[in-house]
Scaffold this motif. Sequence first.
Motif, PDB file in Angstrom:
ATOM      1  N   UNK A 177      34.795 -15.004  19.368  1.00 40.16           N
ATOM      2  CA  UNK A 177      34.278 -14.132  20.435  1.00 40.16           C
ATOM      3  C   UNK A 177      34.604 -12.671  20.127  1.00 40.16           C
ATOM      4  N   UNK A 178      35.822 -12.433  19.642  1.00 36.77           N
ATOM      5  CA  UNK A 178      36.265 -11.071  19.355  1.00 36.77           C
ATOM      6  C   UNK A 178      35.412 -10.377  18.307  1.00 36.77           C
ATOM      7  N   UNK A 179      35.054 -11.098  17.251  1.00 37.37           N
ATOM      8  CA  UNK A 179      34.221 -10.496  16.197  1.00 37.37           C
ATOM      9  C   UNK A 179      32.828 -10.147  16.729  1.00 37.37           C
ATOM     10  N   UNK A 180      32.252 -11.054  17.511  1.00 38.86           N
ATOM     11  CA  UNK A 180      30.901 -10.812  18.039  1.00 38.86           C
ATOM     12  C   UNK A 180      30.927  -9.641  19.036  1.00 38.86           C
ATOM     13  N   UNK A 181      31.849  -9.716  19.981  1.00 41.01           N
ATOM     14  CA  UNK A 181      31.922  -8.647  20.996  1.00 41.01           C
ATOM     15  C   UNK A 181      32.222  -7.294  20.359  1.00 41.01           C
ATOM     16  N   UNK A 182      33.163  -7.281  19.424  1.00 43.60           N
ATOM     17  CA  UNK A 182      33.539  -6.030  18.758  1.00 43.60           C
ATOM     18  C   UNK A 182      32.370  -5.397  18.024  1.00 43.60           C
ATOM     19  N   UNK A 183      31.594  -6.230  17.316  1.00 43.84           N
ATOM     20  CA  UNK A 183      30.445  -5.697  16.567  1.00 43.84           C
ATOM     21  C   UNK A 183      29.369  -5.197  17.523  1.00 43.84           C
ATOM     22  N   UNK A 184      29.099  -5.964  18.574  1.00 46.12           N
ATOM     23  CA  UNK A 184      28.071  -5.540  19.534  1.00 46.12           C
ATOM     24  C   UNK A 184      28.457  -4.221  20.192  1.00 46.12           C
ATOM     25  N   UNK A 185      29.704  -4.123  20.599  1.00 42.94           N
ATOM     26  CA  UNK A 185      30.169  -2.889  21.252  1.00 42.94           C
ATOM     27  C   UNK A 185      30.022  -1.708  20.297  1.00 42.94           C
ATOM     28  N   UNK A 186      30.380  -1.896  19.040  1.00 45.34           N
ATOM     29  CA  UNK A 186      30.282  -0.805  18.056  1.00 45.34           C
ATOM     30  C   UNK A 186      28.829  -0.384  17.853  1.00 45.34           C
ATOM     31  N   UNK A 187      27.951  -1.352  17.643  1.00 39.81           N
ATOM     32  CA  UNK A 187      26.545  -1.027  17.372  1.00 39.81           C
ATOM     33  C   UNK A 187      25.921  -0.311  18.581  1.00 39.81           C
ATOM     34  N   UNK A 188      26.169  -0.839  19.779  1.00 44.06           N
ATOM     35  CA  UNK A 188      25.557  -0.214  20.959  1.00 44.06           C
ATOM     36  C   UNK A 188      26.177   1.154  21.250  1.00 44.06           C
TER      37      UNK A 188
ATOM     38  N   UNK B  16      17.990   3.511  16.256  1.00 41.70           N
ATOM     39  CA  UNK B  16      16.875   4.071  17.046  1.00 41.70           C
ATOM     40  C   UNK B  16      16.057   2.953  17.707  1.00 41.70           C
ATOM     41  N   UNK B  17      15.939   1.828  16.991  1.00 41.56           N
ATOM     42  CA  UNK B  17      15.197   0.699  17.550  1.00 41.56           C
ATOM     43  C   UNK B  17      15.889   0.156  18.804  1.00 41.56           C
ATOM     44  N   UNK B  18      17.235   0.204  18.792  1.00 39.13           N
ATOM     45  CA  UNK B  18      17.983  -0.238  19.981  1.00 39.13           C
ATOM     46  C   UNK B  18      17.654   0.699  21.141  1.00 39.13           C
ATOM     47  N   UNK B  19      17.644   2.002  20.844  1.00 40.46           N
ATOM     48  CA  UNK B  19      17.262   2.996  21.863  1.00 40.46           C
ATOM     49  C   UNK B  19      15.912   2.638  22.469  1.00 40.46           C
TER      50      UNK B  19
END
Lengths: 201, 92
Positions: A177-188, B16-19
């Motif tokens: 869970x930590x790896x998935x959540x961490x990556x999603x938070x970083x990307x967003x 940008x695609x996420x945006x």
Amino acid sequence: MSSINNLKYFLEVSITTFISFSLLYVIWIFFIISSETASGFNGSIMYVPHAARVLTICYFGIAAIPALYVAHVTCTFLIGGLYGLNNLPLFDLLGTSFLSTICVLIALYAMAGLGFKIRTLPFYEFTKDSVYLDLRNHKHIIMVTVFSAAVHSLSLYVYNYLRAISSNPEMFVRFFVGDILGTLVTIFTLSFMLFAFFRER
Amino acid sequence: MPDFKKQLATFVQMLRNIEDEFKLHSLTPNEQAVFYTILKSNDICNISKIVDESGLSRSTVYKILRKLEDNNLIEAFQSESDKRESIVSLKV
């Protein structure tokens, strides 16, 4: 000329990889781990440096692996050790760092076996039925994240079990869970930052 | 061996695609071009000027102006000196 270009590419990738992993590790230590250690540390529920693994290997290929490994060992030993997060002997530190570094690569090869291939990595065969992962599509990156988190948590759980470091199944779940959540938070977060600071107005 | 800058550009494109997917910005690039042309003209602006400066066709500009008007971002009215000409101004 080609070898000079390859060397230049390798250096650019190595510097970017090392800095991005170290930066995310420091952010993780300062902002996330302080709220987690209170209840006893058994794997982070939001491990943001996993984003550096996924993104650098997806976008830069195997050229990112040496710098990723060095960054992993250095950050865990120096910064993690400073905050009491690294209680492993040197051999196990090197072993777990190696597994953590190659987990994305293993996940990508596993996905290639299922038909999903990525152009930045050399794969054993390209067929006309191959589905190429689109690096401009965040859903494909998220798919790689989920696969790599599964490989990472499973391989570390097995390693910890075999080396008698830990056999707590909670660690497996928290790593996944930590790896998935961490990556999603970083990307967003990066996407929001791009919108907030760099979008032409 | 892939090109480093090209790979970084691909990464930025992904962000940008996420945006776009989450509609972080409400105006399309064409709508932004029209909106900023009006914004740059300080107060009021005629449609010919928007067509010239944005590089879009007259029909596209009309469509966009209608949408911006519906969104309450601009208002359009007839020019007093030339009844055939419409004038637009910002409402925000």
